[in-house]
Design an enzyme around this catalytic site. Sequence first.
Site, PDB file in Angstrom:
ATOM      1  CG  ASP A 184      -8.518   5.249  -0.210  1.00 45.26           C
ATOM      2  OD1 ASP A 184      -9.633   5.668  -0.552  1.00 45.26           O
ATOM      3  OD2 ASP A 184      -7.964   4.284  -0.760  1.00 45.26           O
ATOM      4  NE  ARG A 202      -4.089   1.841   1.010  1.00 50.73           N
ATOM      5  CZ  ARG A 202      -5.106   2.154   0.215  1.00 50.73           C
ATOM      6  NH1 ARG A 202      -5.158   1.721  -1.045  1.00 50.73           N
ATOM      7  NH2 ARG A 202      -6.107   2.867   0.659  1.00 50.73           N
ATOM      8  CB  THR A 218      -9.271  -0.636  -7.463  1.00 50.64           C
ATOM      9  OG1 THR A 218      -9.127   0.547  -6.700  1.00 50.64           O
ATOM     10  CG2 THR A 218      -8.841  -1.851  -6.733  1.00 50.64           C
ATOM     11  CB  THR A 238      -6.065   0.767  -6.378  1.00 54.74           C
ATOM     12  OG1 THR A 238      -6.924   1.819  -6.790  1.00 54.74           O
ATOM     13  CG2 THR A 238      -5.510   1.086  -5.013  1.00 54.74           C
ATOM     14  CB  SER A 255      -7.192  -0.244   1.518  1.00 55.78           C
ATOM     15  OG  SER A 255      -7.687  -0.843   0.342  1.00 55.78           O
ATOM     16  CG  ASN A 314      -8.385   6.358  -4.466  1.00 62.46           C
ATOM     17  OD1 ASN A 314      -9.184   5.451  -4.211  1.00 62.46           O
ATOM     18  ND2 ASN A 314      -8.555   7.584  -4.023  1.00 62.46           N
TER      19      ASN A 314
END
Length: 568
Positions: free
Chosen positions: A421, A104, A379, A397, A450, A399
């Site tokens: 996010d 991430r 994503t 992703t 997420s 986003n």
Amino acid sequence: MLIKNKSQLFLLLIVVFFIPIGCVQGQLGKDNGGEYHNGMVVCAYPDAAQVGLNILKKGGNAVDAAVAVQFALAVTFPAAGNIGGGGFMVYRSAQGETNTLDFREKAPASASQNMYLDSAGNVIQGMSLSTHLASGVPGSVDGMVEAHKKYGKLKWEELVQPAIDLAHNGFKITKRMAADLNRETAEFKKLNEGKSYLLKDSLWQEGDVLVQEDLAKTLERIRDKGRAGFYDGIVADELVDEMQSGKGLITKADLQNYHAIWRKALIGRYKEYKIITMPPPSSGGVALLQLLQSVEKYPLSRWGFNADSTVQLMVEAERRVYADRSKYLGDPDFYKVPVDSLLKPAYNTSRMSDFSWDKATPSASIQPGKFVAYESDQTTHYSIVDHDGNAVSITTTLNGSFGSKIFVKGAGFLLNNEMDDFSSKPGVPNMFGLVGGKANSIQPGKRMLSSMTPTIVEKDGKLFMVVGTPGGSTIITSVFQTILNVLEFNQGMQQAVNSKRFHHQWLPDLVYIEKGALDSTTHAKLEQKGYKIIDGGPGGRVDAILKTKWGYYEGGADPRGDDTKLGW
Ligand code: DON
């Protein structure tokens, strides 16, 4: 765009649902037909699925194929495939060993809690979405390097090369991708003055060949230098120059300090099935297990697929679980996420005890649950199984569709807008209408929460299903429904993916339904009970694989996109 009211959220959900995010049979989506015993790849774009299948046929394992597909999607599916974003991998070896990789994005070191607020303390619209400040430090390249180091069999170079070839030689775009690129042209031009990536003088048409020379060069550096080819050297210089040209925050040090993290898989049970899923900083796994626990004791299969009682029960579970998500979920390296408490079956059962079959529970009356105490603590998804039965479930992703829509000049790739996010301000919804607070506030180096839910299901100690999807806040509910479609409603994998979906996320207090999800009687019954039902969309593009009781693999490639399943 920041969601200020229900109609804006509705519009956003429509846009999110109808853009191609996610590889089944769309216009060019492919299925090579038949029963496959040796392995399968299901992903968002036909050429990327072909790359994955070639790697499997060459003797690569599921992780090798995943690395090759990740890079191939960065070329063929720029709306969500990426090297400028991040994601999560759930892995299960043929022998049943499980693991997960968190790649991430992270907030840059100079990010701060109120960075998107004006002097009056209000969120500045669009700042966390379409500016240089919207990007987290990308994790995908380090994620692929780590995954390959730990589990890969083929040479790294062999896995990156197919993507280089696609970028250098070009590939034919689908009708859907042509429409996407045309839709974004004005925005790309506005945000990327003087840059030509993904732009064309005339309209894009189905069958046009998209060549990406700058991206090919960047991928060659990654092929030759691995991690250093992205987080150091020329590509890092280009990324930091790009940041500086737009007052962005990512520095060389941020890039050098980025590291993907192996995390113990989150494991739960539903009846005789073992659910292997992603722990925080995704909320997906915790929420999925909470949802499954909330409905487990009810006779879903007797009620039937999308029957009024089934929908009502699932919506009420979703309302409660998303309320918990808003308060308790965040990056576990910064906030003590009460995973054990949230996953106590008694907790989730008791959360369901106060709803009435006669009347919808107003979300206003539901607050995040209380625990006795904290215990110790656009994503895209692809599913892959190899010849030996090793399985990989990856959701990755930028986003939003095409992320921040800002390209790194000279490097030919898009930057994410994952910072959205985070919770910019307590209680103020993000682009998916999700609210949050302290647990998901912005802090330097923290990972934003997420909803991505890459998951693997096991039955009788053996691989049963590999599943996941894009779709923002609807990811969790789409995975939940797809799993129940197979486990409770006896649907095959493709049917379970095709089935119409619905979604509730606590706030706003609405049931979003895909067209045709509810028959008119069910619709009327639910409305009578006070459920506010509106047309939303399908919620995601689920790409999944089922090991059938006959021993072969059945793919489910989402027909809502260009998604493709290829087996051998
Ligand atoms: O991590 C998340 O939950 C979001 N960034 C996912 C965004 C997404 O799925 C957009 N596509 N539909």
